[in-house]
Design an enzyme around this catalytic site. Sequence first.
Site, PDB file in Angstrom:
ATOM      1  N   ARG A   1       0.807  -1.225   0.000  1.00  0.00           N
ATOM      2  CA  ARG A   1       0.000   0.000   0.000  1.00  0.00           C
ATOM      3  C   ARG A   1       0.839   1.274   0.000  1.00  0.00           C
ATOM      4  NH1 ARG A   1      -5.556  -0.621   3.251  1.00  0.00           N
ATOM      5  NH2 ARG A   1      -6.359  -2.351   2.031  1.00  0.00           N
ATOM      6  N   HIS A   2       2.131   1.162   0.095  1.00  0.00           N
ATOM      7  CA  HIS A   2       3.060   2.296  -0.061  1.00  0.00           C
ATOM      8  C   HIS A   2       2.693   3.508   0.794  1.00  0.00           C
ATOM      9  CE1 HIS A   2       4.340  -0.210  -3.340  1.00  0.00           C
ATOM     10  NE2 HIS A   2       3.134  -0.138  -3.857  1.00  0.00           N
ATOM     11  N   CYS A   3       2.380   3.269   2.038  1.00  0.00           N
ATOM     12  CA  CYS A   3       2.023   4.345   2.985  1.00  0.00           C
ATOM     13  C   CYS A   3       0.823   5.154   2.509  1.00  0.00           C
ATOM     14  CB  CYS A   3       3.214   5.265   3.252  1.00  0.00           C
ATOM     15  SG  CYS A   3       4.604   4.403   3.995  1.00  0.00           S
ATOM     16  N   ALA A   4      -0.060   4.516   1.753  1.00  0.00           N
ATOM     17  CA  ALA A   4      -1.242   5.200   1.232  1.00  0.00           C
ATOM     18  C   ALA A   4      -2.477   4.323   1.423  1.00  0.00           C
ATOM     19  CB  ALA A   4      -1.045   5.541  -0.243  1.00  0.00           C
TER      20      ALA A   4
END
Length: 82
Positions: A39-42
């Site tokens: 989720r790449h910090c999203a």
Amino acid sequence: MLAPEAERKAIVPFLVDGVDHAEVGKKLSERKICVRTGRHCASLVFEKLGLDGCVRASVAFYNDIEEAEMFLSAMEDITRGS
């Protein structure tokens, strides 16, 4: 491609139909190709999109044509189910 405007950018988020993003990352890693998955910090963005995560490929000035061709060849195999 999750971000069509990324066509000419150095970071490209994507999914492969029918293949979990983590599995794509694993298969690329087995070929010594590094990508990020998840989720790449999203998390909120992915939640809103109804997605569990994606694969994110990046290129930089130190990548060469041979590495790009290796990535494309690996992706062709992955999308074909090889």
